[in-house]
Design an enzyme around this catalytic site. Sequence first.
Site, PDB file in Angstrom:
ATOM      1  N   GLU A 114      45.272  34.550  48.018  1.00  0.00           N
ATOM      2  CA  GLU A 114      44.999  35.842  48.104  1.00  0.00           C
ATOM      3  C   GLU A 114      45.026  36.454  49.459  1.00  0.00           C
ATOM      4  O   GLU A 114      44.832  35.919  50.514  1.00  0.00           O
ATOM      5  CB  GLU A 114      43.286  36.035  47.664  1.00  0.00           C
ATOM      6  CG  GLU A 114      42.904  35.545  46.313  1.00  0.00           C
ATOM      7  CD  GLU A 114      41.476  35.117  46.111  1.00  0.00           C
ATOM      8  OE1 GLU A 114      40.760  36.184  46.509  1.00  0.00           O
ATOM      9  OE2 GLU A 114      41.204  34.417  45.398  1.00  0.00           O
ATOM     10  N   GLU A 157      38.454  44.997  44.330  1.00  0.00           N
ATOM     11  CA  GLU A 157      37.290  44.081  43.771  1.00  0.00           C
ATOM     12  C   GLU A 157      36.166  44.751  44.686  1.00  0.00           C
ATOM     13  O   GLU A 157      36.274  45.016  45.828  1.00  0.00           O
ATOM     14  CB  GLU A 157      37.666  42.482  44.129  1.00  0.00           C
ATOM     15  CG  GLU A 157      36.271  41.957  43.586  1.00  0.00           C
ATOM     16  CD  GLU A 157      36.506  40.455  44.178  1.00  0.00           C
ATOM     17  OE1 GLU A 157      35.694  39.756  44.025  1.00  0.00           O
ATOM     18  OE2 GLU A 157      37.630  39.889  44.650  1.00  0.00           O
TER      19      GLU A 157
END
Length: 432
Positions: free
Chosen positions: A236, A347
Amino acid sequence: MAVAYFSRSRKRIVPKGVLLFMFVFFIVCGLISLSCAARPPKASRQKLQVHKHLKRLNKSPVKTIQSPDGDMIDCVHISHQPAFDHPFLKDHKIQMRPNYHPEGLYDENKVNTESKERQNTINQLWHVNGMCPEDTIPIRRTKEDDVLRASSVKRYGKKKHTSIPVPRSIPKSADPDLVNESGHQHAIAYVEGDKFYGAKATMNVWEPKIQQPNEFSLSQIWILGGSFGEDLNSIEAGWQVSPDLYGDNNTRLFTYWTSDAYQATGCYNLLCSGFIQINNNIAMGASISPVSAYRNSQYDISILVWKDQKEGNWWMQFGNGYVLGYWPSFLFSYLADSATMIEWGGEVVNSEPDGQHTSTQMGSGRFPEEGFGKASYFRNIQVVDKENNLKAPKDIGTFTEQSNCYDVQTGSNSDWGHYFYYGGPGKNPNCH
């Protein structure tokens, strides 16, 4: 007649077993009291653990640069970075450049001049006070307070187990804890059903408001391999605001990796051994400046992650020219071959303060329909195929748990290729 009485004292005989028990008893008591005397109180033990951990993380610098935001950036010799604490990397020869760059569909040089200027003005705050010399890499120094904010020394620098956006297309057999997503909410675009060897995107950078210190807001690319169970592999990269991790509300560049769904392996940035950095200009976890403003200048960053199929390592590039480093292939099981899903988007952690939805913002804190200059975006999203070409993704899906809180809308045109706007304010009359 006088009678004399003689009294003979009787000897008491203590059985041998009792003697042995008493002997052992006194020895054990003595050892316990010694151990108690030598054992520091719980607070002192924690402090010792923290200092030991800091010693492992903070390597001796060649030079230290004080950043205006209070960070200390240590310029550490490239061969002394935390990656080389890994037993498998003891004799590793650093790969100073990738064998191949992906061949691109979109050439950033062709993007309009205004966008190029916007992107080129983004820096990290510490650059104001100097740069790291050749053969060193910049590492944000970890402070005692940083570690103490974590739930434990062991969990410092790690995401929680439920940090994976799981689109509804994922089979029900996936780990229910992961699918449930307790406490984490997303607004993402994704592709699946193929072998992927990397992904790229340009995203604008914001400074979302965080309601609670234990919450965060981030925007990133996920490179995923394996099932959505406890064997999930993930790489990520993106930007985040995380008061818990960094101790402030600054927007920061970050990376993350795990090979077991965030259980024991992996970490943010360089907070464990794994990622090997080769670049002396960009510090993982350092503040990005400037950031976009509502109805004002927009600033974006480009991130590219791709697999060097010759060596097997996963590389990361920031902007047009900063190749940051690589994750060695041995760190992963499924990603040692290829990714099976790519996700782009936002997120947040929703800790439901006072039993209501958090007002922590995702992206700019505005809904996608507000568009450019107001909402946050990802543009020129691409994937890397087996032939090492960057291509437009096919069959893009979108996913959000609560579209009234955070939403996502996709589109495409000749300037931005495939893009999407995403984000939202969290708590509002329709989200509570």
